[in-house]
Design an enzyme around this catalytic site. Structure first.
Site, short mmCIF file in Angstrom:
data_model
loop_
_atom_site.label_atom_id
_atom_site.label_comp_id
_atom_site.label_asym_id
_atom_site.label_seq_id
_atom_site.Cartn_x
_atom_site.Cartn_y
_atom_site.Cartn_z
N ASP A 11 6.69 -5.76 -4.91
CA ASP A 11 5.80 -6.01 -6.04
C ASP A 11 7.01 -6.53 -7.33
OD1 ASP A 11 2.66 -6.77 -5.69
OD2 ASP A 11 3.42 -4.43 -5.32
N ASP A 61 3.27 -9.95 -5.04
CA ASP A 61 4.01 -9.58 -3.77
C ASP A 61 4.34 -10.78 -2.81
OD1 ASP A 61 4.87 -8.88 -1.40
OD2 ASP A 61 3.05 -6.84 -0.81
N LYS A 84 -3.42 -4.34 -1.29
CA LYS A 84 -3.63 -3.83 -2.83
C LYS A 84 -3.26 -4.80 -4.14
CE LYS A 84 -6.95 -0.78 -2.70
NZ LYS A 84 -8.46 -1.02 -2.30
N TYR A 118 -8.95 -8.57 2.97
CA TYR A 118 -7.61 -8.15 2.66
C TYR A 118 -6.90 -8.62 3.06
CZ TYR A 118 -4.68 -3.85 2.45
OH TYR A 118 -3.97 -3.16 2.30
N ASP A 141 2.68 0.53 -7.51
CA ASP A 141 2.30 -0.03 -5.70
C ASP A 141 2.18 0.42 -5.00
OD1 ASP A 141 2.96 -1.85 -3.67
OD2 ASP A 141 4.40 -1.21 -3.45
C1 F6R Z 1 0.53 -3.14 1.99
C2 F6R Z 1 0.09 -2.21 1.68
C3 F6R Z 1 0.65 -1.69 3.78
C4 F6R Z 1 0.79 -2.14 4.93
C5 F6R Z 1 0.58 -1.94 6.07
C6 F6R Z 1 0.20 -2.70 7.22
O1 F6R Z 1 0.12 -3.45 0.08
O2 F6R Z 1 -0.65 -1.83 1.88
O3 F6R Z 1 0.25 -0.44 3.71
O4 F6R Z 1 -1.34 -2.34 4.46
O5 F6R Z 1 2.15 -1.75 6.13
O6 F6R Z 1 0.38 -4.25 7.49
P1 F6R Z 1 0.06 -5.24 7.90
O7 F6R Z 1 -1.14 -5.58 8.56
O8 F6R Z 1 0.61 -6.17 7.37
O9 F6R Z 1 1.17 -5.00 9.57
MG MG Z 2 3.20 -6.01 0.69
MG MG Z 3 2.82 -3.99 -3.47
#
Ligand code: F6R
Ligand code: MG
Ligand code: MG
Length: 372
Positions: free
Chosen positions: A54, A12, A232, A229, A132
């Protein structure tokens, strides 16, 4: 005979409108970089696609697994795509590139990798899975069904070349060790391990009779590399089919139905795995549901079988209405889970939540607790 290697390397490196989809300009950058590498003869063929946010680089070559030049090519391609993403101020630009400099192999540096080297058969059909908003252990259920469940794979019963079963290499991501278990004899022990998806993941499967490679999947655990973190570990997996391996239809049959996997929204929720065609490979509802695409390919003389213009011939397997039932089930399950909000089991258990941003929230409350 020279062996062919199929490599899929993904990362990603930035996406459009949050963590939704890899936009075309990044796909274009990757296509340009890999076309140059094909021109120089480093790789024989390639196909660039996306699984949600991704960027997926599918390549064939004669360099073997974990080859430095191939991994450098993937790394440089991701860096170039990340630069484009930064220029466009896309979301999470460069997210999975956890190191500033390439050090010989992308493993442990953020990107996910699945590679297999083999001597080509008379004809070599394969399926490439890419998902994903989930993690490598999401393939545990799928791979068990394909290679060990005779109610899914008729060939385990009917095809004498599969009668000896398969060997499953299982990685313990927390203990940093691995074990090989053979089905059908050890299928209960195998299930005892791989049912714990938080810790164990299938990394490789070989046919027991001759040790021939049958499947490989990526095993990256970003949180264990970065110590925090960072999204994922959206996984990829290569599975060989036919002629003594499960038929292509046995490899896809588990997706008559959906099943639950970890990683939806903020890497913090269980979600139904939804098989989709490439045109629907974008994560929208509650950043999901976790989606999986499957590409059917043929490997021929070191290349992806291609048309006269050199364009790889790809079957976009989950674009088929045959998977409508799983999609409907997935959405129904998604709705039921989302009604539960932040209550377990919709949200992951405390062990898995340790690798999310929740502990920062809980830490603030610590001083307010009184002894009872
Ligand atoms: C990314 C993912 C998303 C983010 C979510 C919050 O792989 O799974 O669900 O975790 O959109 O993203 P932030 O913390 O970047 O605002
Ligand atoms: Mg992402
Ligand atoms: Mg992803």
């Amino acid at each position: 005979m020279v062996k062919t290697t199929v490599s899929i390397i993904k990362a990603d490196v930035g996406s459009l409108a949050g963590h939704t989809v890899v936009p075309q300009p990044l796909i274009d950058v990757a296509n340009r970089k890999l076309a140059e590498a094909k021109e120089t003869g480093l790789i024989n063929s390639f196909y660039v696609f996306n699984a949600g946010d991704d960027l997926e680089l599918l390549m064939t070559h004669f360099k073997g697994e974990s080859n430095e030049e191939i991994h450098r090519l993937a790394w440089d391609t991701f860096v170039a795509a990340a630069e484009k993403a930064k220029k466009l101020k896309l979301y999470g630009a460069g997210q999975d590139l956890l190191s500033d400099a390439f050090s010989g192999n992308v493993r442990g540096m953020g990107p996910g990798v699945a590679e297999m080297e083999f001597e080509e058969r008379r004809s070599d059909p394969m399926i490439v899975f890419a998902a994903d908003k989930t993690e490598p252990a999401a393939f545990n259920y799928l791979l068990y069904k394909i290679f060990a469940d005779p109610f899914n794979t008729a060939g385990l019963v009917i095809d004498p070349r599969m009668a000896d079963g398969f060997e499953f290499e299982v990685l313990d991501a927390i203990g940093h060790k691995s074990v090989t278990l053979k089905t059908p004899e050890e299928s209960y022990s195998l299930l005892a391990l791989i049912g714990t998806t938080e810790r164990y993941m299938i990394s490789k499967i070989r046919r027991a009779e001759d040790g021939e490679i049958a499947a490989v999947s990526s095993t990256t655990k970003l949180s264990l590399i970065a110590g925090k973190y960072v999204g994922k570990d959206d996984p990829v997996c290569l599975v060989r089919g036919q002629s003594g391996f499960p038929a292509m239809g046995e490899i896809t049959a588990p997706f008559l139905h959906t099943y639950l996997v970890a990683g939806w929204m903020r890497g913090s929720h269980w979600g139904p795995f939804m098989p989709v065609g490439l045109k629907d490979s974008r994560c929208t509802v509650f950043d999901g549901p976790p989606r999986i695409v499957a590409l059917g390919i043929q490997v021929a003389d070191g290349k992806l079988a291609s048309d006269d213009q050199g364009r790889p011939l790809i079957v976009d397997i989950f674009a088929d209405p045959g998977f409508d039932l799983a999609r409907r089930e997935a959405l129904e399950l998604a709705a039921a889970l989302r009604r539960m909000g932040e209550f377990e089991p919709a949200r992951l258990g405390p062990g898995a939540m340790e690798y999310t941003t929740l502990p920062q929230v809980l830490k603030k409350l610590e001083p307010r607790f009184k002894k009872v």
